[in-house]
Design an enzyme around this catalytic site. Structure first.
Site, PDB file in Angstrom:
ATOM      1  CD  GLU A 237      -2.795   0.903  -0.162  1.00  0.00           C
ATOM      2  OE1 GLU A 237      -3.553  -0.076  -0.241  1.00  0.00           O
ATOM      3  OE2 GLU A 237      -2.614   1.881  -0.884  1.00  0.00           O
TER       4      GLU A 237
ATOM      5  CG  ASP B 100      -1.045   4.604  -1.146  1.00  0.00           C
ATOM      6  OD1 ASP B 100      -1.752   4.121  -1.892  1.00  0.00           O
ATOM      7  OD2 ASP B 100      -1.424   4.537   0.112  1.00  0.00           O
TER       8      ASP B 100
ATOM      9  CB  SER C  13      -5.794   1.648  -1.934  1.00  0.00           C
ATOM     10  OG  SER C  13      -5.718   0.499  -2.562  1.00  0.00           O
TER      11      SER C  13
END
Ligand SMILES: *[C@@H]1O[C@H](CO)[C@@H](O)[C@H](O)[C@H]1NC(C)=O
Ligand SMILES: *[C@@H]1O[C@H](CO)[C@@H](O)[C@H](O)[C@H]1NC(C)=O
Ligand SMILES: *[C@@H]1O[C@H](CO)[C@@H](O)[C@H](O)[C@H]1NC(C)=O
Ligand SMILES: *[C@@H]1O[C@H](CO)[C@@H](O)[C@H](O)[C@H]1NC(C)=O
Ligand SMILES: *[C@@H]1O[C@H](CO)[C@@H](O)[C@H](O)[C@H]1NC(C)=O
Ligand SMILES: *[C@@H]1O[C@H](CO)[C@@H](O)[C@H](O)[C@H]1NC(C)=O
Ligand SMILES: *[C@@H]1O[C@H](CO)[C@@H](O)[C@H](O)[C@H]1NC(C)=O
Ligand SMILES: *[C@@H]1O[C@H](CO)[C@@H](O)[C@H](O)[C@H]1NC(C)=O
Length: 639
Positions: free
Chosen positions: A300, A304, A554
């Site tokens: 993640e 990001d 996400s």
């Protein structure tokens, strides 16, 4: 002994006549994994805390409209942190009324303590005293993991007190943190709270490794790269405002990025970023742990940061808010405390009865425990903050979600854009399935299970889209439906904000969903989400030394954050304020054609096809995907 007992009951009796008790909060089920073990001992001591009602909180929506609505003469006149603190602090009347009630109930004044920001009143009370004060029964519950928790199934307050108190803890709140470390030894998912930030294994979904890049724009249906996103949304822009602009990405320990992954990605996609790191802001002992490395631990953060940094280019820094130590991790509240000091509960400690990690870390015997004070107003918020984690609304109590939601509104007043991914489970909840009529969640539930904070009207919720298989980058996208289904729907708690009344109203008029009110909130009076969307399918990322494809809202959220950061750059360069809370603006008539309307696809779940993407706003892709050139032109026209 006898006398003391007698005077207490008389005190309560006298009160009952003056002011009858009313039910304040109630829980309808025991969360999965917990069993009621026993009635709590009457003489045990509870740290009873009263969250005092904030002043002016009912005006929050109109305060926010005043600085965020494009037609308002005060557009962009954001508030200072001090102004926010002063406006919302509980009034002296509130503090005194609650104190007077406790004193008249037999608690001596020297036992009462008010937090420095006046937000909380604390008293160490015996279980007997608490039960008498709140007309509640305290029980001890035991988690499958062996952890114990004290809770009541409901509690009451005298009616002259109810509007001075938002919530009391410990009470019905049941969201205790099960430490990451502990959970990991057992089967994940059973013990972790769904969507708990930083849960290992909560990384983006992957469809495997990539060995050959498809760098032509015709191949964006198979692999999304920064160039695909620039082409999809017209993001051709060189930022000029340097450190006068800021973009923050929130991550929660033990989730961590690896510099070697950023460099690997950048060597292929953003050569001038090789060797560059985000600006690291450690909150409550936040660290970049390297002990465990996997897609679950690094994916993640890698995703990001790779996309946020690449899309804003090397000319704009990205800030990483890394919250929580290795022992406890952290919750959204820990980050919010760091961003707004007036939100903190007590000096150096949040509320352990809720979702939040407590600092200084009480597990000081464990290696890596952070023994410094809790971060409280120590971090100046970035102009845009993107978070790729979420809970289900039903994981958290009503008072907890409404208090946290108001906090997002306060950050909006200060000019901060708050983005959350809407979730990856269609109309179902993340991890735990769907709702049952009693409010519990299970795999065989049939009621749509909305996500939080997306249902909070003061955040901007980002859904995910895809380039259809075989389609070109110039063809219209559809709702994401590969590996994940983008989440969307209607809150069971938050009322529809005025900024979306027209959009949601015309959705119901023209495209009423084919479901009864028994499976979703069909009242047409509740908050619909998401607000907007962006591609979230087949992102190429470098994680743990390999390139792989990942999917999820996400991915969409940091992409939208980068685009809005570039809009802020244009405004700041032109001497204007950042865009702040965007919802009243993006739903306004003048922004109608600034999004690519998504009209194809659904978000299945709970045994249904979910909702359908349709012309105009819909609870699948919101208003659509950003058209950067139009957005920047329109936002530059605003004061
Ligand atoms: C409650 O008890 C704890 C532990 O003894 C103590 O640290 C705290 O200051 C007490 N709080 C109040 C309001 O007396
Ligand atoms: C790494 O994983 C091991 C084994 O699952 C666990 O005991 C340890 O706590 C983890 N470390 C971190 C920093 O999460
Ligand atoms: C940042 O803002 C200051 C004050 O307005 C200005 O003097 C400076 O030139 C700006 N920096 C950049 C890179 O635009
Ligand atoms: C980014 O941050 C670094 C370290 O704070 C600073 O030296 C540099 O000037 C910043 N770059 C930009 C483009 O603002
Ligand atoms: C990525 O970049 C590296 C280093 O420049 C290069 O060796 C490799 O071939 C590139 N990978 C692909 C799939 O193009
Ligand atoms: C749903 O599943 C739970 C176990 O998770 C079971 O106890 C319950 O009976 C099931 N309900 C229905 C209607 O099948
Ligand atoms: C629907 O949402 C509204 C908020 O506007 C709420 O008052 C109502 O209780 C919700 N209904 C259900 C069935 O959850
Ligand atoms: C609609 O979306 C589906 C995937 O959900 C896709 O297979 C189909 O090609 C799309 N149709 C159009 C007209 O975009």
């Amino acid at each position: 002994m006898f006398l003391a007992f007698l005077s207490l009951s008389l005190g309560l009796l006298a009160h009952a006549e003056l002011s009858p008790y009313t039910l304040h909060e109630k829980r309808t089920n025991i969360p999965a994994g917990w069993t009621l073990t026993r009635r709590h001992d009457a003489s045990s001591v509870l740290p009873l805390r009263f969250g005092l009602a904030q002043s002016n909180i009912h005006n929050l929506a109109s305060f926010l409209d005043d600085v965020s609505h494009p037609d308002s003469p005060n557009y962009g006149d954001h508030w200072t942190a001090a102004q926010v603190a002063k406006t919302f602090a509980p009034s002296d009347e509130t503090v005194e009324t609650v104190k007077a009630w406790l004193i008249s109930s037999g608690l001596s004044p020297d036992r009462l303590r008010v937090s420095p920001t006046k937000g909380w009143l604390e008293v160490n009370a015996t279980v007997q005293e608490a039960e008498d004060l709140l007309l509640a029964e305290y029980h001890v519950y035991t988690h499958d993991s062996g952890k114990e928790h004290v809770a009541s199934s409901s509690y009451h307050l005298p009616s002259h007190i109810t509007h001075h108190v938002e919530l009391v803890t410990p009470s019905i709140h049941f969201n205790t943190v099960i430490s990451n470390r502990f959970a990991e030894k057992r089967s994940l998912g059973t013990y972790m709270k769904a969507g708990q930030p930083g849960s290992p294994g909560k990384g983006p979904k992957t469809t495997g490794e990539v060995n050959t890049f498809l760098t032509e724009l015709e191949d964006c249906d198979k692999q999304i790269t920064p160039d695909c996103l620039r082409a999809l949304y017209g993001l051709v822009y060189e930022p000029l405002s340097g450190d006068n602009n800021s973009y923050g990405i929130a991550e929660y320990t033990p989730q961590a990025y690896l510099q070697s992954d950023l460099d690997m990605f950048n060597r292929n996609f953003s050569a001038d970023l090789v060797g560059k790191s985000p600006i690291f802001v450690s909150i409550d002992g936040g660290v970049l742990q390297t002990e465990n490395q996997s897609l679950g631990y690094n994916g993640e953060s890698d995703l990001d940061l790779q996309y946020a940094m690449s899309l804003v280019t090397s000319k704009q820094n990205v800030t990483l808010y890394q919250s929580g130590d290795i022992v406890q991790g952290a919750s959204f509240e820990n980050l919010l405390d760091a961003l707004d000091g007036s939100y903190c509960t007590f000096e150096g400690g949040d509320d352990p009865e809720k979702e939040d990690a407590v600092y200084p870390d009480p597990h000081s015997d464990e290696p890596g425990a952070y023994e410094g004070p809790e971060a409280c107003g120590t971090v100046k918020p970035a102009n845009v903050i993107s978070t790729s984690y979420q809970y289900n609304e039903a994981d958290l109590s009503v008072f907890y979600t409404s208090r946290q939601c108001a906090e997002y509104g306060k950050l909006g007043l200060m000019g901060v854009t708050i983005l959350y991914g809407s979730g990856d489970s269609g109309v179902a909840g993340s991890g735990t399935g769907c709702l049952n009529p009693d409010g519990s969640q299970s795999a065989n539930g049939t009621i749509f299970n909305p996500s939080f904070p997306s249902t909070c009207p003061y955040v901007s919720s980002v859904g995910a889209t895809q380039v259809n298989p075989g389609a070109k980058v110039t063809d219209p996208e559809s709702a994401a439906a590969q590996v994940i289904f983008t989440s969307g729907g209607f809150s069971n708690r938050f009322a529809m904000p005025s900024y979306q009344a027209n959009a949601v109203g015309s959705y119901f008029t023209n495209y009423k969903p084919p479901y009864s009110g028994a499976i979703y909130n069909a009242s047409q009076t509740s908050r619909g989400y998401p607000d907007l969307s962006a591609n979230g399918i087949n992102y190429v990322i470098a994680s743990n030394g390999v390139f792989q494809l990942v999917q999820g809202t996400s991915a969409a959220s940091p992409t939208v954050g980068a685009i809005l950061t570039m809009v802020n750059d244009a405004r700041i360069t032109a001497g204007k304020k950042p865009i702040g809370f965007i919802n009243p603006t993006i739903y306004s008539d003048s922004f109608k054609d600034a999004f690519n309307d998504i009209t194809n696809g659904t978000n299945p779940g709970c045994g249904t096809d979910g909702f359908s993407a349709v012309p105009g706003w819909d609870p699948v892709t919101g208003l659509g995907t950003p058209n950067f050139p139009k957005l920047v032109a329109k936002w530059l026209l605003l004061p």
